[in-house]
Design a protein around this motif. Structure first.
Motif, PDB file in Angstrom:
ATOM      1  N   ASN A  81       0.815  -1.210   0.000  1.00  0.00           N
ATOM      2  CA  ASN A  81       0.000   0.000   0.000  1.00  0.00           C
ATOM      3  C   ASN A  81       0.848   1.259   0.000  1.00  0.00           C
ATOM      4  O   ASN A  81       0.367   2.332  -0.348  1.00  0.00           O
ATOM      5  CB  ASN A  81      -0.938  -0.007   1.210  1.00  0.00           C
ATOM      6  CG  ASN A  81      -1.932   1.136   1.178  1.00  0.00           C
ATOM      7  OD1 ASN A  81      -2.494   1.459   0.131  1.00  0.00           O
ATOM      8  ND2 ASN A  81      -2.154   1.765   2.324  1.00  0.00           N
ATOM      9  N   GLN A  82       2.130   1.132   0.379  1.00  0.00           N
ATOM     10  CA  GLN A  82       3.010   2.296   0.439  1.00  0.00           C
ATOM     11  C   GLN A  82       3.829   2.476  -0.842  1.00  0.00           C
ATOM     12  O   GLN A  82       4.651   3.385  -0.920  1.00  0.00           O
ATOM     13  CB  GLN A  82       3.965   2.164   1.632  1.00  0.00           C
ATOM     14  CG  GLN A  82       3.270   2.085   2.974  1.00  0.00           C
ATOM     15  CD  GLN A  82       2.484   3.336   3.289  1.00  0.00           C
ATOM     16  OE1 GLN A  82       2.897   4.431   2.929  1.00  0.00           O
ATOM     17  NE2 GLN A  82       1.351   3.187   3.958  1.00  0.00           N
ATOM     18  N   LEU A  83       3.633   1.608  -1.827  1.00  0.00           N
ATOM     19  CA  LEU A  83       4.424   1.700  -3.056  1.00  0.00           C
ATOM     20  C   LEU A  83       3.974   2.835  -3.967  1.00  0.00           C
ATOM     21  O   LEU A  83       4.753   3.321  -4.779  1.00  0.00           O
ATOM     22  CB  LEU A  83       4.349   0.375  -3.823  1.00  0.00           C
ATOM     23  CG  LEU A  83       5.025  -0.827  -3.154  1.00  0.00           C
ATOM     24  CD1 LEU A  83       4.830  -2.072  -4.007  1.00  0.00           C
ATOM     25  CD2 LEU A  83       6.507  -0.560  -2.952  1.00  0.00           C
ATOM     26  N   MET A  84       2.720   3.240  -3.838  1.00  0.00           N
ATOM     27  CA  MET A  84       2.218   4.329  -4.670  1.00  0.00           C
ATOM     28  C   MET A  84       2.472   5.679  -4.000  1.00  0.00           C
ATOM     29  O   MET A  84       2.052   5.895  -2.863  1.00  0.00           O
ATOM     30  CB  MET A  84       0.717   4.155  -4.911  1.00  0.00           C
ATOM     31  CG  MET A  84       0.074   5.334  -5.636  1.00  0.00           C
ATOM     32  SD  MET A  84       0.771   5.669  -7.268  1.00  0.00           S
ATOM     33  CE  MET A  84       0.169   4.247  -8.167  1.00  0.00           C
ATOM     34  N   LEU A 147      -3.510  -1.878  -7.750  1.00  0.00           N
ATOM     35  CA  LEU A 147      -4.593  -0.953  -8.071  1.00  0.00           C
ATOM     36  C   LEU A 147      -5.320  -0.522  -6.806  1.00  0.00           C
ATOM     37  O   LEU A 147      -5.317  -1.238  -5.803  1.00  0.00           O
ATOM     38  CB  LEU A 147      -5.593  -1.619  -9.024  1.00  0.00           C
ATOM     39  CG  LEU A 147      -5.055  -2.052 -10.387  1.00  0.00           C
ATOM     40  CD1 LEU A 147      -6.127  -2.806 -11.151  1.00  0.00           C
ATOM     41  CD2 LEU A 147      -4.574  -0.856 -11.180  1.00  0.00           C
ATOM     42  N   PRO A 148      -5.961   0.648  -6.852  1.00  0.00           N
ATOM     43  CA  PRO A 148      -6.758   1.080  -5.691  1.00  0.00           C
ATOM     44  C   PRO A 148      -8.035   0.271  -5.585  1.00  0.00           C
ATOM     45  O   PRO A 148      -8.622  -0.135  -6.586  1.00  0.00           O
ATOM     46  CB  PRO A 148      -7.052   2.557  -6.005  1.00  0.00           C
ATOM     47  CG  PRO A 148      -6.959   2.655  -7.496  1.00  0.00           C
ATOM     48  CD  PRO A 148      -5.921   1.658  -7.922  1.00  0.00           C
ATOM     49  N   THR A 149      -8.470   0.027  -4.354  1.00  0.00           N
ATOM     50  CA  THR A 149      -9.706  -0.719  -4.139  1.00  0.00           C
ATOM     51  C   THR A 149     -10.932   0.123  -4.482  1.00  0.00           C
ATOM     52  O   THR A 149     -11.990  -0.419  -4.790  1.00  0.00           O
ATOM     53  CB  THR A 149      -9.795  -1.184  -2.683  1.00  0.00           C
ATOM     54  OG1 THR A 149      -9.642  -0.043  -1.812  1.00  0.00           O
ATOM     55  CG2 THR A 149      -8.684  -2.188  -2.367  1.00  0.00           C
ATOM     56  N   GLY A 154      -9.984   6.322  -7.323  1.00  0.00           N
ATOM     57  CA  GLY A 154      -8.718   5.966  -7.953  1.00  0.00           C
ATOM     58  C   GLY A 154      -8.529   6.624  -9.303  1.00  0.00           C
ATOM     59  O   GLY A 154      -7.414   6.993  -9.671  1.00  0.00           O
ATOM     60  N   HIS A 155      -9.614   6.773 -10.059  1.00  0.00           N
ATOM     61  CA  HIS A 155      -9.538   7.455 -11.352  1.00  0.00           C
ATOM     62  C   HIS A 155      -9.446   8.965 -11.169  1.00  0.00           C
ATOM     63  O   HIS A 155      -8.753   9.649 -11.926  1.00  0.00           O
ATOM     64  CB  HIS A 155     -10.758   7.108 -12.203  1.00  0.00           C
ATOM     65  CG  HIS A 155     -10.655   5.767 -12.870  1.00  0.00           C
ATOM     66  ND1 HIS A 155      -9.829   5.530 -13.950  1.00  0.00           N
ATOM     67  CD2 HIS A 155     -11.259   4.590 -12.602  1.00  0.00           C
ATOM     68  CE1 HIS A 155      -9.934   4.272 -14.324  1.00  0.00           C
ATOM     69  NE2 HIS A 155     -10.786   3.678 -13.516  1.00  0.00           N
ATOM     70  N   ILE A 164      -6.530   2.871  -0.766  1.00  0.00           N
ATOM     71  CA  ILE A 164      -5.807   1.673  -0.332  1.00  0.00           C
ATOM     72  C   ILE A 164      -5.455   0.864  -1.576  1.00  0.00           C
ATOM     73  O   ILE A 164      -6.343   0.486  -2.352  1.00  0.00           O
ATOM     74  CB  ILE A 164      -6.646   0.821   0.635  1.00  0.00           C
ATOM     75  CG1 ILE A 164      -6.970   1.616   1.904  1.00  0.00           C
ATOM     76  CG2 ILE A 164      -5.919  -0.468   0.993  1.00  0.00           C
ATOM     77  CD1 ILE A 164      -7.874   0.880   2.872  1.00  0.00           C
ATOM     78  N   TYR A 165      -4.168   0.625  -1.770  1.00  0.00           N
ATOM     79  CA  TYR A 165      -3.702  -0.117  -2.942  1.00  0.00           C
ATOM     80  C   TYR A 165      -3.433  -1.571  -2.569  1.00  0.00           C
ATOM     81  O   TYR A 165      -2.831  -1.862  -1.541  1.00  0.00           O
ATOM     82  CB  TYR A 165      -2.433   0.521  -3.504  1.00  0.00           C
ATOM     83  CG  TYR A 165      -2.698   1.721  -4.394  1.00  0.00           C
ATOM     84  CD1 TYR A 165      -2.740   1.580  -5.767  1.00  0.00           C
ATOM     85  CD2 TYR A 165      -2.917   2.975  -3.843  1.00  0.00           C
ATOM     86  CE1 TYR A 165      -2.996   2.668  -6.585  1.00  0.00           C
ATOM     87  CE2 TYR A 165      -3.168   4.067  -4.650  1.00  0.00           C
ATOM     88  CZ  TYR A 165      -3.197   3.905  -6.029  1.00  0.00           C
ATOM     89  OH  TYR A 165      -3.453   4.987  -6.827  1.00  0.00           O
TER      90      TYR A 165
END
Length: 210
Positions: A81-84, A147-149, A154-155, A164-165
């Motif tokens: 979740n911290q990669l983005m 991807l985001p939940t 997210g878009h 949250i990814y």
């Protein structure tokens, strides 16, 4: 000449016949069978003492199915979740105790660390896995994407702190050479890649109408 005489307990004999479960894959899938086959650098003609090519392919396929990228990253202490990267907020900078190693937030995109030097296939080869013999339609290729939940937020704002990814099962639909990005579509609860009307998405989503 005698005629065939059916036993009186024929139905009982059928009920007692146990053939066991079928080895055929009965689950519906929008992915081609060959898209799950690993690439093996082996000669097609077997050398004495070496495993047959099909055996090696099956062993690697089963091995790869046991691997999960989220678990592999977590074993190295990496929170997916911290990669983005998120928006820089100077008023909410985490402390050293919270980040464990640095007070600076993550700001570099993953593309900076992308390296395809050891990729076993080119993007074109990956996409060609969606082509079945004798068919002109290209099906999706199975994969996982970070991807985001929340699809709507997210878009609108992919760097929002509220997102949250997670690593999500997707079908890869297309590849853009200029941006070096893949077009993916989330699978549904049944693992299928369908549009809003429930139809399989073929050829990257491009229809005859465009």
């Amino acid at each position: 000449v005698t005629k065939l005489k059916m036993p009186g307990n024929f139905k009982g004999l059928l009920d007692q016949q146990m053939v066991g479960p079928s080895t055929e894959s009965l689950s519906e899938s929008d992915f081609p069978v060959q898209s799950f086959k690993p690439k093996v650098q082996m000669p097609f003609k077997r050398i004495p003492g070496q495993n047959p090519r099909k055996v090696e392919e099956e062993r690697r396929r089963r091995l790869y199915l046991t691997l999960d990228i989220a678990e592999l990253l977590a074993s190295k202490g990496i929170d997916s979740n911290q990669l983005m990267p998120r928006h820089y907020d100077p008023d909410n900078i985490p402390t050293i105790e919270e980040t464990k190693d640095s007070v600076f937030p993550i700001y570099l995109p993953l593309k900076v660390f992308d390296d395809d030097e050891y990729d076993c296939r080119t993007p074109e080869e990956w996409m060609s896995l969606g082509l079945e013999p004798g068919s002109s339609d290209r099906k999706p290729v199975p994969g996982k994407a970070l991807l985001p939940t929340d699809d709507v937020l997210g878009h609108e704002d992919p760097k929002s702190h509220d997102l949250i990814y997670k690593w999500i099962d997707v079908g890869v639909l297309d590849y853009d050479k200029e941006t070096e990005l893949y077009l993916v579509h989330k699978t549904d609860k049944k693992g299928l890649v369908r549009d809003e009307e429930g139809r399989p998405i073929l050829n990257g989503g491009i229809t005859r109408e465009g």
